[in-house]
Design a protein around this motif. Sequence first.
Motif, short mmCIF file in Angstrom:
data_model
loop_
_atom_site.label_atom_id
_atom_site.label_comp_id
_atom_site.label_asym_id
_atom_site.label_seq_id
_atom_site.Cartn_x
_atom_site.Cartn_y
_atom_site.Cartn_z
N SER A 114 55.95 33.75 73.40
CA SER A 114 56.65 35.02 73.50
C SER A 114 55.89 35.97 74.42
CB SER A 114 56.77 35.68 72.12
OG SER A 114 57.42 34.82 71.22
N LEU A 138 51.99 35.40 73.37
CA LEU A 138 51.87 35.10 71.94
C LEU A 138 52.41 33.70 71.72
CD1 LEU A 138 51.30 35.91 68.99
CD2 LEU A 138 53.65 36.79 68.90
N THR A 140 53.24 30.76 69.06
CA THR A 140 53.50 30.51 67.65
C THR A 140 53.76 29.03 67.46
OG1 THR A 140 54.45 32.71 67.42
CG2 THR A 140 54.93 31.13 65.67
N SER A 142 54.54 25.99 64.67
CA SER A 142 55.07 25.78 63.32
C SER A 142 55.14 24.29 63.02
CB SER A 142 56.47 26.37 63.18
OG SER A 142 56.44 27.76 63.32
N THR A 155 52.96 28.14 59.62
CA THR A 155 53.04 28.73 60.95
C THR A 155 51.72 29.42 61.27
OG1 THR A 155 55.41 29.10 60.67
CG2 THR A 155 54.32 30.37 62.38
N ARG A 156 51.31 29.29 62.51
CA ARG A 156 50.11 29.98 62.97
C ARG A 156 50.41 30.56 64.36
NH1 ARG A 156 45.43 26.53 61.80
NH2 ARG A 156 46.00 27.17 59.72
N SER A 157 50.05 31.81 64.54
CA SER A 157 50.26 32.50 65.81
C SER A 157 48.93 32.98 66.36
CB SER A 157 51.19 33.69 65.63
OG SER A 157 52.46 33.28 65.20
N THR A 158 48.82 32.95 67.68
CA THR A 158 47.63 33.46 68.34
C THR A 158 47.99 33.94 69.74
OG1 THR A 158 45.32 32.95 68.87
CG2 THR A 158 46.93 31.22 69.30
N TYR A 159 47.17 34.82 70.26
CA TYR A 159 47.37 35.34 71.61
C TYR A 159 46.55 34.53 72.59
CZ TYR A 159 49.58 39.41 69.54
OH TYR A 159 50.42 40.24 68.84
#
Length: 165
Positions: A114, A138, A140, A142, A155-159
């Motif tokens: 994103s 970003l 994400t 899953s 789910t894990r999100s990181t920049y």
Amino acid sequence: MVQVMMTKMVKTTGFTLLEIVIGVGIITSSFLGTLTVFDRLTKASRQMVELTQASFLLEEGLEATRIWRDNDWSNLGNWPSDTEYYLTWSGSQWATSTSYTLLDNKFERTVRVSAVERDSASADIVSSGGTDDPGTKLVTMSVAWWNGVATTTKTRSTYFTDIFN
């Protein structure tokens, strides 16, 4: 005198039969209780194995994304925003696909990149109302799987930033 002895034998025999029935009931209850405990432990163990596998798949997916970033920022920078893809291994490198794929015939792993917006005054990341930051995305990841009752999703999100430019 003979008659009194026979009466005592009848009472003793009946009492022993009652003890046997109660003993069998206790042993059966104990056995069923033990089986129930083992069944629940087996289910909990299976769930922990699935959760561990899902965690590893999440980390592996994020590492694949880091490799794309490190090789060429345009891999992430030109990614269509908020489009989900499936990760695949194409022999010697990671790739994305729009085709539904299952890992180990159980896990579904998706990745979504994103756009990131920043506040023009503070340069902090904001959810909306900021200016687009083409050097930050970003990511994400899953992983979803069917656990026999419902679908579980981690789910894990990181920049990710363009660290080479």
